[in-house]
Enzyme design. Structure first.
Site, PDB file in Angstrom:
ATOM      1  CB  CYS A 118       0.896  -3.444   0.214  1.00  0.00           C
ATOM      2  SG  CYS A 118       0.785  -5.055  -0.541  1.00  0.00           S
ATOM      3  CG  HIS A 259       4.509  -3.605   2.138  1.00  0.00           C
ATOM      4  ND1 HIS A 259       4.042  -4.657   2.750  1.00  0.00           N
ATOM      5  CD2 HIS A 259       4.310  -3.928   0.717  1.00  0.00           C
ATOM      6  CE1 HIS A 259       3.478  -5.299   1.832  1.00  0.00           C
ATOM      7  NE2 HIS A 259       3.607  -5.093   0.745  1.00  0.00           N
ATOM      8  CG  ASN A 289       3.593  -8.909  -0.069  1.00  0.00           C
ATOM      9  OD1 ASN A 289       2.908  -8.281   0.737  1.00  0.00           O
ATOM     10  ND2 ASN A 289       3.490  -8.148  -1.294  1.00  0.00           N
TER      11      ASN A 289
HETATM   12  O1  UT7 Z   1       3.099  -5.680  -2.255  1.00  0.00           O
HETATM   13  C1  UT7 Z   1       2.380  -5.170  -3.564  1.00  0.00           C
HETATM   14  C2  UT7 Z   1       3.617  -4.259  -4.267  1.00  0.00           C
HETATM   15  N1  UT7 Z   1       4.392  -5.249  -4.922  1.00  0.00           N
HETATM   16  C3  UT7 Z   1       5.646  -4.779  -5.080  1.00  0.00           C
HETATM   17  O2  UT7 Z   1       6.166  -3.983  -4.506  1.00  0.00           O
HETATM   18  C4  UT7 Z   1       6.653  -5.575  -5.805  1.00  0.00           C
HETATM   19  C5  UT7 Z   1       6.313  -6.334  -7.280  1.00  0.00           C
HETATM   20  N2  UT7 Z   1       7.410  -6.605  -8.019  1.00  0.00           N
HETATM   21  C6  UT7 Z   1       8.401  -7.276  -7.834  1.00  0.00           C
HETATM   22  O3  UT7 Z   1       8.678  -7.475  -6.570  1.00  0.00           O
HETATM   23  C7  UT7 Z   1       9.357  -7.715  -8.763  1.00  0.00           C
HETATM   24  O4  UT7 Z   1       9.008  -6.857  -9.939  1.00  0.00           O
HETATM   25  C8  UT7 Z   1       9.292  -9.328  -9.140  1.00  0.00           C
HETATM   26  C9  UT7 Z   1       9.989 -10.034  -8.184  1.00  0.00           C
HETATM   27  C10 UT7 Z   1       7.903  -9.680  -9.594  1.00  0.00           C
HETATM   28  C11 UT7 Z   1       9.900  -9.411 -10.439  1.00  0.00           C
HETATM   29  O5  UT7 Z   1      11.233  -8.840 -10.442  1.00  0.00           O
HETATM   30  P1  UT7 Z   1      11.906  -7.980 -11.816  1.00  0.00           P
HETATM   31  O6  UT7 Z   1      13.152  -7.775 -11.191  1.00  0.00           O
HETATM   32  O7  UT7 Z   1      10.924  -6.963 -11.817  1.00  0.00           O
HETATM   33  O8  UT7 Z   1      11.930  -9.299 -12.904  1.00  0.00           O
HETATM   34  P2  UT7 Z   1      11.220  -8.961 -14.358  1.00  0.00           P
HETATM   35  O9  UT7 Z   1      10.065  -8.751 -14.316  1.00  0.00           O
HETATM   36  O10 UT7 Z   1      12.230  -8.314 -14.940  1.00  0.00           O
HETATM   37  O11 UT7 Z   1      11.083 -10.464 -14.699  1.00  0.00           O
HETATM   38  C12 UT7 Z   1      12.556 -10.960 -15.364  1.00  0.00           C
HETATM   39  C13 UT7 Z   1      12.480 -12.469 -15.770  1.00  0.00           C
HETATM   40  C14 UT7 Z   1      11.013 -12.476 -16.527  1.00  0.00           C
HETATM   41  O12 UT7 Z   1      11.541 -13.429 -17.742  1.00  0.00           O
HETATM   42  P3  UT7 Z   1      11.577 -12.738 -19.280  1.00  0.00           P
HETATM   43  O13 UT7 Z   1      10.410 -12.152 -19.479  1.00  0.00           O
HETATM   44  O14 UT7 Z   1      13.178 -11.904 -18.946  1.00  0.00           O
HETATM   45  O15 UT7 Z   1      12.366 -14.031 -19.926  1.00  0.00           O
HETATM   46  C15 UT7 Z   1      10.136 -13.392 -15.744  1.00  0.00           C
HETATM   47  O16 UT7 Z   1       9.309 -14.109 -16.466  1.00  0.00           O
HETATM   48  O17 UT7 Z   1      12.213 -13.366 -14.647  1.00  0.00           O
HETATM   49  C16 UT7 Z   1      11.044 -14.116 -15.006  1.00  0.00           C
HETATM   50  N3  UT7 Z   1      10.457 -14.542 -13.794  1.00  0.00           N
HETATM   51  C17 UT7 Z   1      11.005 -15.783 -13.143  1.00  0.00           C
HETATM   52  N4  UT7 Z   1      11.756 -16.466 -13.219  1.00  0.00           N
HETATM   53  C18 UT7 Z   1      12.004 -17.553 -12.448  1.00  0.00           C
HETATM   54  C19 UT7 Z   1       9.265 -14.029 -13.169  1.00  0.00           C
HETATM   55  N5  UT7 Z   1       9.127 -14.924 -11.928  1.00  0.00           N
HETATM   56  C20 UT7 Z   1      10.121 -15.976 -11.988  1.00  0.00           C
HETATM   57  C21 UT7 Z   1      10.122 -16.968 -11.207  1.00  0.00           C
HETATM   58  N6  UT7 Z   1      11.065 -17.733 -11.443  1.00  0.00           N
HETATM   59  N7  UT7 Z   1       9.271 -17.244  -9.993  1.00  0.00           N
END
Ligand code: UT7
Length: 334
Positions: A118, A259, A289
């Protein structure tokens, strides 16, 4: 970094290309346990674009390059170099730059691909600048292009909703005016994130086998929360550092160009810089992204929408796999 070259490099033209096929969040709702609401509120993404499966990354890079040439009113034969930043090259070799150079007719250019995930476009731009500042080359094209749809596991809701396909490009040329163009760069790499975001299969560590395919090792692996926390700190710190280094107040910054990985990371970076979202370039809602294409596509879209003026200070900032992160201060010159 204060450079010693006889010239400044400035952006003399920009271009972008996104595929026609729109993938709205509702597409994932149709087969995964996810909702439009979750994707929008947790990431800021409403839709993204996908290439057709048989179209490679060069398909988009060629079109972004052609837009730059047309807008600048030059022929491809005038190009001295083509740098493509990508994690999704058409093939490992030859470089996608070779394919693009051939397709557009850049007969007098050399070129290569650069891989920094990225942060690809920021590191690529920092590289391209050097060729121009020292006076060796006069027209260097830098293209950020990625077909992330071919690396995303479409059955993994944690990852597949985040990514899209796109390409965008800058043409760099020299100017004797040291007050415009690319003013400064701060770049970093460290391995603290190497186990949090990667593609394990396909390289020399795990050459492709039936097993690497069965184990889904050719897809993106990302520990979202870990990368998220590191990205919030890394992007905010380096953007603030660039402002402090150049004694820039929020009112001196026309745009932050971050980004586009997650709207919440973008918001945190803007907050730390003390700038409102009206001063932040955003297109994550439309494209997700797109890895190397996020930053140049924002600049290109905002430029053709008439939103950037000559003399504007732009702070381009990225964070990605590795970790890699960087910031470039650019005074707009066209
Ligand atoms: O460009 C490369 C660099 N990348 C980045 O800079 C960003 C990477 N990370 C992110 O953007 C975020 O961490 C995510 C969008 C991937 C996730 O957001 P988060 O606020 O960190 O959520 P989380 O990891 O705390 O997940 C919360 C819940 C989880 O469920 P449990 O374990 O709490 O039951 C996930 O399984 O949300 C769940 N989850 C989803 N739910 C519905 C993850 N993806 C989804 C989804 N739909 N698509």
């Amino acid at each position: 970094m204060s450079h010693k070259g006889p010239y400044n490099a400035y952006v003399s033209a920009v271009g972008h290309y996104f595929p026609d096929k729109v993938i709205p969040n509702s597409y994932y709702e149709s087969y995964l346990d996810t909702t439009d609401e979750w994707i929008k509120t947790r990431t800021g993404i409403s839709e993204r674009r996908f290439l057709e499966p048989n179209q490679p990354t060069s398909f988009m890079a060629i079109r972004a390059a052609q837009m730059v040439l047309e807008k600048r009113g030059i022929s491809a034969e005038e190009l001295d170099a083509i740098i493509i930043t990508t994690v999704t090259p058409d093939m490992f070799y030859p470089a996608t730059a070779v394919i693009v150079a051939d397709a557009i007719g850049a007969k007098n250019a050399f070129g290569f691909d650069l891989s920094a995930a990225c942060s690809g476009f920021i590191f690529g731009l920092a590289t391209a600048i050097q060729f121009v500042q020292c006076g060796t080359y006069k027209k260097v094209l830098i293209i950020g292009a990625d077909k992330m749809s071919c690396l995303a596991d479409m059955s993994d809701r944690n990852n597949c909703v985040l990514f899209g396909d796109g390409a965008a490009a800058f043409l760099l040329e020299p100017t004797e005016d040291k007050t415009i163009g690319i003013i400064d760069q701060i770049l970093h790499v460290d391995g603290s994130g190497k186990d949090s975001l990667y593609q394990l299969g396909g390289g020399s560590l795990n050459p492709p086998t039936h097993e690497t395919v069965d184990k889904k090792m050719h897809y993106i692996y990302q520990e979202g929360k870990t990368v998220f926390k590191a990205a919030v700190k890394g992007m905010a710190d380096i953007s603030a550092e660039m402002m402090e280094k150049h004694n820039l107040k929020p009112e001196d910054v026309a745009y932050l160009v971050p980004h586009q990985a997650n709207m919440r990371i973008i918001q945190a970076t803007a907050d730390r810089m003390g700038v409102g979202l009206d001063k932040v370039m955003i297109n994550i809602n439309k494209y997700g992204n797109t890895t190397s294409a996020t930053i140049p596509s924002c600049v290109s879209e905002y430029y053709y929408d008439g939103k950037i003026k000559k003399g504007d200070n732009l702070i381009l900032t990225s964070f990605g796999a590795g970790y890699t992160w960087g910031s470039i201060l650019l005074k707009w010159a066209i």
